[in-house]
Design a protein around this motif. Sequence first.
Motif, PDB file in Angstrom:
ATOM      1  N   GLN A 101      -3.206  -2.517  -8.701  1.00 63.17           N
ATOM      2  CA  GLN A 101      -2.943  -3.933  -8.218  1.00 63.17           C
ATOM      3  C   GLN A 101      -3.009  -4.696  -9.649  1.00 63.17           C
ATOM      4  O   GLN A 101      -3.601  -4.658 -10.259  1.00 63.17           O
ATOM      5  N   ILE A 102      -1.649  -5.271  -9.867  1.00 64.23           N
ATOM      6  CA  ILE A 102      -1.441  -5.858 -11.088  1.00 64.23           C
ATOM      7  C   ILE A 102      -1.272  -7.380 -10.599  1.00 64.23           C
ATOM      8  O   ILE A 102      -0.257  -7.938  -9.845  1.00 64.23           O
ATOM      9  N   GLU A 103      -1.949  -8.389 -11.183  1.00 67.68           N
ATOM     10  CA  GLU A 103      -1.936  -9.632 -10.944  1.00 67.68           C
ATOM     11  C   GLU A 103      -0.845 -10.334 -11.444  1.00 67.68           C
ATOM     12  O   GLU A 103      -0.629 -10.301 -12.562  1.00 67.68           O
ATOM     13  N   LYS A 104      -0.025 -11.143 -10.515  1.00 70.41           N
ATOM     14  CA  LYS A 104       1.062 -11.742 -11.080  1.00 70.41           C
ATOM     15  C   LYS A 104       0.863 -13.307 -11.424  1.00 70.41           C
ATOM     16  O   LYS A 104       1.704 -13.970 -11.849  1.00 70.41           O
ATOM     17  N   GLY A 105       0.009 -13.913 -10.558  1.00 65.79           N
ATOM     18  CA  GLY A 105      -0.121 -15.588 -10.657  1.00 65.79           C
ATOM     19  C   GLY A 105      -1.379 -15.758  -9.695  1.00 65.79           C
ATOM     20  O   GLY A 105      -1.624 -15.221  -8.756  1.00 65.79           O
ATOM     21  N   ARG A 106      -1.807 -17.193  -9.925  1.00 64.54           N
ATOM     22  CA  ARG A 106      -2.691 -17.548  -8.882  1.00 64.54           C
ATOM     23  C   ARG A 106      -2.036 -18.854  -8.478  1.00 64.54           C
ATOM     24  O   ARG A 106      -1.467 -19.907  -9.082  1.00 64.54           O
ATOM     25  N   ILE A 107      -2.441 -19.362  -7.353  1.00 62.01           N
ATOM     26  CA  ILE A 107      -2.215 -20.826  -6.748  1.00 62.01           C
ATOM     27  C   ILE A 107      -3.795 -21.433  -6.444  1.00 62.01           C
ATOM     28  O   ILE A 107      -4.583 -20.670  -5.978  1.00 62.01           O
ATOM     29  N   LEU A 108      -3.848 -22.331  -7.297  1.00 65.49           N
ATOM     30  CA  LEU A 108      -5.155 -23.025  -7.075  1.00 65.49           C
ATOM     31  C   LEU A 108      -5.321 -23.942  -6.127  1.00 65.49           C
ATOM     32  O   LEU A 108      -4.343 -24.848  -5.779  1.00 65.49           O
ATOM     33  N   ILE A 123      -3.518 -27.644  -1.731  1.00 66.88           N
ATOM     34  CA  ILE A 123      -2.745 -26.323  -2.670  1.00 66.88           C
ATOM     35  C   ILE A 123      -1.874 -26.903  -3.595  1.00 66.88           C
ATOM     36  O   ILE A 123      -1.049 -27.719  -3.318  1.00 66.88           O
ATOM     37  N   SER A 124      -2.084 -26.504  -4.726  1.00 68.22           N
ATOM     38  CA  SER A 124      -1.334 -27.079  -6.219  1.00 68.22           C
ATOM     39  C   SER A 124      -0.623 -26.084  -6.517  1.00 68.22           C
ATOM     40  O   SER A 124      -1.317 -24.937  -6.884  1.00 68.22           O
ATOM     41  N   LEU A 125       0.895 -26.438  -6.657  1.00 67.18           N
ATOM     42  CA  LEU A 125       1.856 -25.337  -7.169  1.00 67.18           C
ATOM     43  C   LEU A 125       1.966 -25.597  -8.820  1.00 67.18           C
ATOM     44  O   LEU A 125       2.798 -25.003  -9.305  1.00 67.18           O
ATOM     45  N   SER A 126       1.510 -26.632  -9.312  1.00 69.22           N
ATOM     46  CA  SER A 126       1.437 -26.980 -10.468  1.00 69.22           C
ATOM     47  C   SER A 126       0.561 -26.234 -11.707  1.00 69.22           C
ATOM     48  O   SER A 126       0.807 -26.545 -12.962  1.00 69.22           O
TER      49      SER A 126
END
Length: 147
Positions: A101-108, A123-126
């Motif tokens: 599993q390779i982390e590609k990104g996070r949504i905060l 949910i913030s996409l910024s």
Amino acid sequence: MKKYLLLFFIFTSLSYAQTKKEILVGNWQGTDSNGVKNKMIFTSDNFISMTVNGEFIDGKNFVVKGGKNDGKIGLLKYEIDESKTPIAMDIIAYSLEKNKQIEKGRILAILDFKSNDEIKINISLSGTRASEFNESNGSNTILLKRD
């Protein structure tokens, strides 16, 4: 005798106490500020499946559509931090590469438990986590109810 009875009630109360993560596990539905119905499924093994732009994404096994990762298998997981107020949640996208599993990104995100069957989530996409629920971030907030 009264002491033993009091201890019994304390221990049984503690054994039934649930963490917010345990309460979060399950199927949830709500409608966002644009009138789009959303579904989120939280599993006890930290997978999240959810509706994104009207498309349901299976967090345990989704196929990326488009872009440089087209056709690759991905995963969505979540982590929550109950020590924060409001509760902090990260939705983490992973790709599977050579069975790793390779982390590609996070949504905060932030969570507010209104009850065991109703939660508010922002949910913030910024890339910046909201610190509170307010009118300025209301378009990113949804009220979810347990199925």
